[in-house]
Design a protein around this motif. Sequence first.
Motif, mmCIF file in Angstrom:
data_model
loop_
_atom_site.group_PDB
_atom_site.id
_atom_site.type_symbol
_atom_site.label_atom_id
_atom_site.label_comp_id
_atom_site.label_asym_id
_atom_site.label_seq_id
_atom_site.Cartn_x
_atom_site.Cartn_y
_atom_site.Cartn_z
ATOM 1 N N GLN A 122 -5.277 -10.203 3.409
ATOM 2 C CA GLN A 122 -6.736 -10.190 3.482
ATOM 3 C C GLN A 122 -7.326 -9.302 2.389
ATOM 4 N N ASP B 205 -5.940 -11.771 11.323
ATOM 5 C CA ASP B 205 -6.365 -12.618 10.212
ATOM 6 C C ASP B 205 -7.662 -13.343 10.526
ATOM 7 N N THR C 5 -4.894 -7.055 7.032
ATOM 8 C CA THR C 5 -3.574 -7.314 6.475
ATOM 9 C C THR C 5 -3.624 -7.177 4.959
#
Length: 226
Positions: A176, A94, A173
């Motif tokens: 994201q 992240d 992810t």
Amino acid sequence: MAERILIVEDDKRISRMLELELVFEGYETGTAFTGAEALIQFREAEWDLVLLDWMLPELTGLEVLEQIRSGRSEMPVILLTAKHEVKDKVAALDLGANDYVTKPFEIEELLARIRAALRSSVKPAAEGLFTFGELTLNEKTRETKRGDRQIELTPREFDLLHYFMRNPGQVLTREQVLDAVWGFDYYGETNVIDVYIRYLRKKIDAGETVTYIQTVRGVGYVLKER
């Protein structure tokens, strides 16, 4: 010109081992033993990749990573960590880590990941033009090709592929991707991403043996060659 790798590791034995292995492989290296020292080295010299230990004195690896990314740097960063839980790996991804290697690690695996990260650190060949493998994306004309084959994408599919091609080799992810492509005000299910990934794969991989968008189980997706 040899590619330059910054080794950020407070264990001097491990740091020295990495330095010797990388120099033997033909890389130039620099070392830092604290988080603060790593940021100084990062700002004062040009690097092609950073090997970044998670647990460092003064600043943690994640804090160093956060500052690197806050400067808009897209330089590959591989995190070295003893943490094995998915939530820890997701936290690192992240913040913008391109990859992570858990300790203890085999040096051959680490070298392979370094080579992959360096290959994937693609910069636009010209303003607005991105390439990865046989894929070409022009953000100005919104045209996409694989080799000589023109690929017709919907606006959302184009934006999704554009995001991956601006972050090659980085595990992204679903959250994201959702924020970047659909926007922070999207309140639907994250499985919309899985649906659009299937659409993209069907179009860009049609009749091909090499696929580009890979699934990272339990985390998200990454643009890399397989």
